[in-house]
Write a protein that holds these residues in place. Structure first.
Motif, PDB file in Angstrom:
ATOM      1  N   MET A 139       0.819  -1.218   0.000  1.00 57.89           N
ATOM      2  CA  MET A 139       0.000   0.000   0.000  1.00 57.89           C
ATOM      3  C   MET A 139       0.848   1.261   0.000  1.00 57.89           C
ATOM      4  SD  MET A 139      -3.302  -0.962   2.321  1.00 57.89           S
ATOM      5  CE  MET A 139      -4.412  -2.276   1.778  1.00 57.89           C
TER       6      MET A 139
ATOM      7  N   ARG B 279      -3.377   2.934  -1.834  1.00 55.85           N
ATOM      8  CA  ARG B 279      -4.247   2.146  -0.954  1.00 55.85           C
ATOM      9  C   ARG B 279      -5.266   1.298  -1.730  1.00 55.85           C
ATOM     10  NH1 ARG B 279      -0.253   3.670   2.232  1.00 55.85           N
ATOM     11  NH2 ARG B 279      -0.568   5.679   3.272  1.00 55.85           N
TER      12      ARG B 279
ATOM     13  N   ALA C 100      -5.889  -1.001   5.091  1.00 60.20           N
ATOM     14  CA  ALA C 100      -6.214   0.174   4.298  1.00 60.20           C
ATOM     15  C   ALA C 100      -6.994   1.198   5.112  1.00 60.20           C
ATOM     16  CB  ALA C 100      -7.019  -0.232   3.059  1.00 60.20           C
TER      17      ALA C 100
ATOM     18  N   ALA D 180      -4.700   3.131   7.484  1.00 59.53           N
ATOM     19  CA  ALA D 180      -3.776   3.961   6.714  1.00 59.53           C
ATOM     20  C   ALA D 180      -4.499   5.143   6.068  1.00 59.53           C
ATOM     21  CB  ALA D 180      -3.081   3.113   5.649  1.00 59.53           C
ATOM     22  N   VAL D 181      -5.691   4.907   5.537  1.00 62.42           N
ATOM     23  CA  VAL D 181      -6.457   5.977   4.905  1.00 62.42           C
ATOM     24  C   VAL D 181      -6.846   7.040   5.929  1.00 62.42           C
ATOM     25  CG1 VAL D 181      -8.653   6.518   3.777  1.00 62.42           C
ATOM     26  CG2 VAL D 181      -7.297   4.577   2.988  1.00 62.42           C
TER      27      VAL D 181
ATOM     28  N   ASP E 274      -3.943   9.058   6.477  1.00 59.59           N
ATOM     29  CA  ASP E 274      -3.694   9.926   5.326  1.00 59.59           C
ATOM     30  C   ASP E 274      -4.615  11.136   5.315  1.00 59.59           C
ATOM     31  OD1 ASP E 274      -1.806   8.130   4.411  1.00 59.59           O
ATOM     32  OD2 ASP E 274      -3.188   7.098   3.064  1.00 59.59           O
TER      33      ASP E 274
ATOM     34  N   GLU F 190      -8.327   7.525  -3.959  1.00 54.56           N
ATOM     35  CA  GLU F 190      -6.965   7.218  -3.512  1.00 54.56           C
ATOM     36  C   GLU F 190      -6.508   8.309  -2.549  1.00 54.56           C
ATOM     37  OE1 GLU F 190      -4.354   5.482  -2.386  1.00 54.56           O
ATOM     38  OE2 GLU F 190      -4.593   4.402  -4.277  1.00 54.56           O
TER      39      GLU F 190
ATOM     40  N   GLY G 289       1.447   3.396   5.928  1.00 55.26           N
ATOM     41  CA  GLY G 289       0.916   2.110   5.492  1.00 55.26           C
ATOM     42  C   GLY G 289       1.609   0.944   6.171  1.00 55.26           C
TER      43      GLY G 289
END
Length: 427
Positions: free
Chosen positions: A76, A81, A125, A128-129, A132, A194, A348
């Motif tokens: 990722m 992602r 994901a 991590a998202v 982000d 994304e 990630g």
């Protein structure tokens, strides 16, 4: 890796939809576990094995989640992602169908391993998202929201599973999970943008991947808080793996009642995660983590002591487990956020590693329950007590290493990423 600050680019309504989708992706994990728990006896009967032997399918699932998250971290970071997430969901759908077609216990355990490899893509994901999209001081709050969404799964999943196995047969549980994941896959295609640009400099060579994980794990904040999270998840999964034995065999409840009892306890996770959001408005992430860690250690050792010297009565164990899950509802988003705070470009990989560490603890706890639970609850109560005490010990080490005094003023002045550090330093 360049992050895309979606928080400033989309409307509040769109962000809420994204959060809902991320929470549902995480919920694939508990759905994959809790929906088929009521089917243990039926599966055991079909495969002509003891009910306790079905626990191996939980262990292989937890191992798959642990190993899979380590693979998805660098994937990722290198490809963004979405692409690894789509591949993981596709694998999950295929292997869910194969689980329904399993012909013996070994084949089911084998397919469950690969089912976990696919399903854990959503777990990596999602964290991590969130890391982000949102500023560092909002991560714990958003993760608590995800816990609310995810927390619905263990409440309704056993009831759904009971209805499916009574109306059809246990195979339909896995076909239903495949259908659910298909809906998630379509949603990812059309809803989830994304959040991080692919980074071709991220190496996928095993030696470099290992070195990157080692560098993350050596970070003192990550090491201590991921360890605290691991013990919390260990306590949680020890309970989940033991739940059919506790309520159906030890306390003699009907399978239909199991869904309501298990779901009622799981509501503690939701309650804790949402009250945590309110506490975060007044207290720092670490202050809450420290206090809840101490309370959970006291609670679990108290239940263990009572059950050793007296009887493990239902109205002592059941409320005690509810409160334990309530405390875990606090701890999970907080220690996750604290583990990820030091990282930006490695979000990630850090997200994958924190999840993998937790699954190592969870796999060990579920294996212990499969081996030790025979005719009483002491092995379970001892396991959750040890997990709670050790998890609090990791938090205590952080306090002793970085802070002076209960207000933790120096800890937060040294680490500006901590929530509300300015307010705490003034106290």
């Amino acid at each position: 890796m360049q992050k895309i600050k979606v928080e400033k680019e989309v409307s509040k309504g769109r962000k809420n939809v994204i959060i809902l989708l991320l929470g549902t992706l995480i919920a694939i994990g508990p759905f994959s576990i809790d929906t088929y728990l009521p089917a243990f006896k039926q599966i055991a009967s079909d495969f002509k094995v003891d009910t306790s032997a079905i626990g191996i399918t939980l262990t292989t699932y937890f191992i798959g989640i642990g190993l899979g998250q380590l693979a998805y971290g660098p994937l990722m970071d290198r490809y963004g992602r979405r692409r690894p997430l789509i591949a993981g969901l596709t694998l999950y759908i295929v292997t869910s169908v194969l689980c329904g077609l399993a012909w013996d216990l070994n084949s089911l355990a084998f397919f469950r391993f690969f089912m976990a490899l696919g399903g854990c893509a959503g777990m990596v994901a999602s964290k991590a998202v969130v890391r982000d999209y949102f500023d560092k001081d909002k991560v714990a709050d958003v993760l608590s929201t995800l816990m609310l969404i995810m927390g619905v799964a263990p409440i309704i999943a056993p009831t759904v599973g009971s209805w499916l196995i009574n109306s059809f047969h246990w195979e339909v549980v896995f076909y239903s999970l495949a259908a659910f994941a298909t809906i998630m896959l379509v949603s990812v295609f059309y809803i989830l943008p994304e959040s991080a640009q692919p980074d071709p400099d991220t190496s996928l060579k095993p030696t470099k991947v290992f070195k990157e994980y080692a560098s993350i794990y050596r970070n003192k904040d990550f090491f201590l808080f991921s360890t605290a999270r691991g013990f919390a998840i260990g306590a949680l999964l020890a309970y989940v793996a033991s739940a059919p034995f506790i309520f159906i065999e030890f306390y003699g409840m009907e399978e239909d009642m199991f869904g309501y009892i298990f779901g009622g306890n799981a509501a503690g996770l939701i309650l804790g995660s949402q009250i945590n959001r309110l506490f975060l408005r007044r207290y720092t992430t670490f202050q809450i983590t420290y206090a809840i860690g101490a309370l959970m250690a006291i609670l679990t050792t108290g239940i263990l002591g009572y059950s050793i010297f007296f009887e493990a009565h239902f109205w002592v164990v059941y409320p005690g487990l509810f409160i334990m899950l309530f405390f875990i509802g606090f701890q999970n988003p907080n220690v996750t956020a604290l583990s990820l705070q030091p990282f930006n470009l490695q979000a990630g990989s850090a997200s994958a590693l924190v999840g993998s560490v937790s699954m190592i603890f969870g796999s060990a706890a579920s294996w212990l329950m499969a081996e030790l639970l025979v005719d009483d609850l002491i092995p379970l109560l001892a396991t959750v007590a040890v997990c709670a005490v050790c998890g609090f010990a990791a938090i205590l080490v952080y306090r002793m290493r970085y802070a002076q005094g209960y207000a933790f003023a120096k800890a937060y002045s040294r680490h500006p990423y901590q929530v509300k550090h300015r307010e705490v330093s003034k106290q």
